[in-house]
Design an enzyme around this catalytic site. Structure first.
Site, mmCIF file in Angstrom:
data_model
loop_
_atom_site.group_PDB
_atom_site.id
_atom_site.type_symbol
_atom_site.label_atom_id
_atom_site.label_comp_id
_atom_site.label_asym_id
_atom_site.label_seq_id
_atom_site.Cartn_x
_atom_site.Cartn_y
_atom_site.Cartn_z
ATOM 1 N N GLU A 193 -16.299 -13.992 21.622
ATOM 2 C CA GLU A 193 -15.693 -14.719 22.743
ATOM 3 C C GLU A 193 -16.457 -14.497 24.028
ATOM 4 O O GLU A 193 -16.657 -15.421 24.817
ATOM 5 C CB GLU A 193 -14.229 -14.269 22.904
ATOM 6 C CG GLU A 193 -13.426 -15.119 23.881
ATOM 7 C CD GLU A 193 -13.431 -14.606 25.319
ATOM 8 O OE1 GLU A 193 -12.846 -15.272 26.193
ATOM 9 O OE2 GLU A 193 -14.036 -13.544 25.584
ATOM 10 N N ASP A 201 -14.354 -8.742 20.355
ATOM 11 C CA ASP A 201 -15.521 -8.231 21.071
ATOM 12 C C ASP A 201 -15.176 -7.862 22.505
ATOM 13 O O ASP A 201 -14.134 -8.253 23.043
ATOM 14 C CB ASP A 201 -16.644 -9.267 21.054
ATOM 15 C CG ASP A 201 -16.238 -10.595 21.693
ATOM 16 O OD1 ASP A 201 -15.087 -11.023 21.497
ATOM 17 O OD2 ASP A 201 -17.071 -11.206 22.378
#
Length: 494
Positions: A146, A79
């Site tokens: 994350e 991400d």
């Protein structure tokens, strides 16, 4: 789009990064990218699987004759932070990242670039398809979410990974290797606050604070950057002189990005608007002086709002107590480390603040090298906001990564860096939340390092990567993998 990436070296890495730029991947919306990587693994004849959370692992057998070499896990997160300038219309769930090159740096137009951690992911994929590289067993671990919660790492399945060495590719400093990091936690504050009608002798105004750079709430927290929430609350404190009452507020978009913009709507006596506007102008001058050389473009404005419908504003006591609590809330560097000179030990970022229809919400990100300090900072928030009847909870807590300066893996990296690049690699501890602390807690046998190319402005639309640093990063990664596969087994533990 992004055809210029195909002209850069190392070409395999940039080819993968271009795909990452053109595949939307904000936190929580990584599924399209995961599907692409699974199809890519199929095309390469590589085995892959996902754990119960959805984290992806792609495996490659060792080069023939090197099956007994230590298994290496190449780790990064899929991400990216989804931040765009207010003037730039961008849908991170649909639109590709539009990159360009300027003065030796790769940037994005109006948005975050996604080099954090797209370059690490691209490097791992390029390693997996490299047929000329001698290597032991390889696993590429790609975690999810994350940037918003460390969710993928926190939920990683036990007994899933097989490797002995973890190379985290999520660092952002050339000629540095990281051996420790801060832990952290989200501190969430919520409350329902009393309101009353806007009075007939009151007018409604908007107050906007814009023009800040923003930045990474760990890596940049010590740089004296303006925090839009902190500054706008200072403005609101001064406007209390004119009996201003909050109607709504929104500042910041992510708890791990230093907020660049904040906006408030207020009710205030109609006759006080001119004096309030003059005060706002004075505060803009004060802020520009305080932030000179750091955030010179900070802008504060007050503008009347034409409205014909009934509005609800916080009651005078509720508005006053909320603004006072926000003004007193910890923000920025709390303490520098005495164990690791020059490194921030404990900090807090007032990342997201919202008041909407009398509902107050705050999400701050506390970081510390000491878990006890993280807990204490969260308790201070709870004690402070209890005074206005708010509830505080701690979410997504994750441990730090305790450094091991005597690590044989570190010694090998430093020597290889000197031999390969002719430069000294400095071992550092970072005031940011690498996933190494979490992964090391789940797999305590792992030897770990973190390194990467030079990235600046992460978590903001100023994010950029120094192009010359990427071939160095790639060369070191290949050299280290090959060295660990071919070195005499006894020398791996010197």
């Amino acid at each position: 789009m992004n055809e210029h990436l195909d002209t850069l070296e190392p070409q395999p890495l940039w080819r993968h990064f271009r795909i990452l730029c053109e595949t939307p991947r904000p936190s929580g919306r990584e599924e399209a990218l995961v599907s692409h990587l699974e199809a890519w693994a199929d095309s390469q004849g590589l085995a892959y699987d996902r754990d119960s959370f959805g984290n992806l692992r792609i495996c490659k057998p060792a080069t023939t004759g090197h099956e007994s070499a230590p298994g290496i896990i190449l780790q990064g997160h899929l991400d990216m932070v989804a931040e765009a300038n207010a003037s730039h219309d961008h849908d991170f769930t649909r639109d590709p990242i539009d990159t360009y090159i300027a003065d030796g740096w790769l940037r994005a137009r109006g948005t975050t670039l996604g080099a954090d951690n797209g370059l690490g992911v691209a490097a791992a994929l390029a390693i997996l398809e490299d047929t000329s590289l001698i290597h032991g067993p390889l696993e590429a671990l790609f975690t999810l979410q994350e940037e918003t919660s460390m969710g993928g790492a926190l939920a990683l399945d036990d007994n899933w990974l097989d490797g002995d060495i973890l190379l985290n590719l999520d660092s952002e400093d050339r000629e540095q290797v990281f051996i420790g990091c801060a832990g952290g936690a989200d501190v969430v504050v919520e409350a329902g606050l009393p309101t009353q009608d806007v009075q007939v002798d009151e007018s409604i105004v908007n107050v906007a604070l814009t023009g800040l750079q923003g930045g990474h709430s760990g890596l940049d927290i010590h740089k004296g950057l303006g925090n839009a929430n902190r500054l706008l609350v200072r403005v609101l404190r001064h406007l209390q002189t004119y009996d201003a009452r909050l109607i709504d507020y929104r500042g910041g978009a992510l708890r791990n990005a230093i907020p660049r913009e904040a906006f408030a709507t207020l009710a205030m006596p109609a006759g006080a608007i001119d004096a309030a506007s003059a005060m706002v102008d004075e505060l803009q001058s004060v802020f520009r002086t305080e932030l000179q050389g750091v955030d010179d473009a900070v802008s504060v404005s007050l503008s009347p709002v034409e409205t014909s419908h009934t509005e609800q504003a916080l009651t005078p006591p509720a508005s006053r107590y909320l603004i006072n609590a926000l003004h007193a809330a910890p923000c920025g560097v709390e303490r520098m480390s005495t164990d690791v000179p020059g490194v921030v030990e404990t900090s807090n970022n007032l990342g997201v603040v919202v008041l909407d229809n009398s509902r107050f919400y705050l999400c701050a990100l506390v970081r510390s090298l000491r878990d006890s300090a993280t807990q204490d900072m969260a308790d201070r928030f709870a004690a402070l906001f209890a005074l206005i009847g708010a509830e505080t909870r701690v979410e997504n807590a994750y441990p730090g990564w305790t450094p091991d300066p005597e690590s044989p893996l570190l010694a090998r990296f430093v020597q290889l860096h000197r031999d390969t690049l002719g430069k000294q690699a400095d071992a550092k501890v970072i005031h940011a939340g690498l996933e190494c602390g979490i992964l090391g807690g789940k797999y305590p046998h792992l030897s770990m390092l973190s390194f990467g190319p030079q990235i600046r402005g992460a978590h903001s639309p100023d994010e950029r990567v120094e192009l010359d640093s990427v071939p160095e990063f790639w060369r070191m990664l290949r050299t280290l993998i090959e060295d660990l596969a071919t070195a005499d087994p006894a020398s791996r533990h010197e």
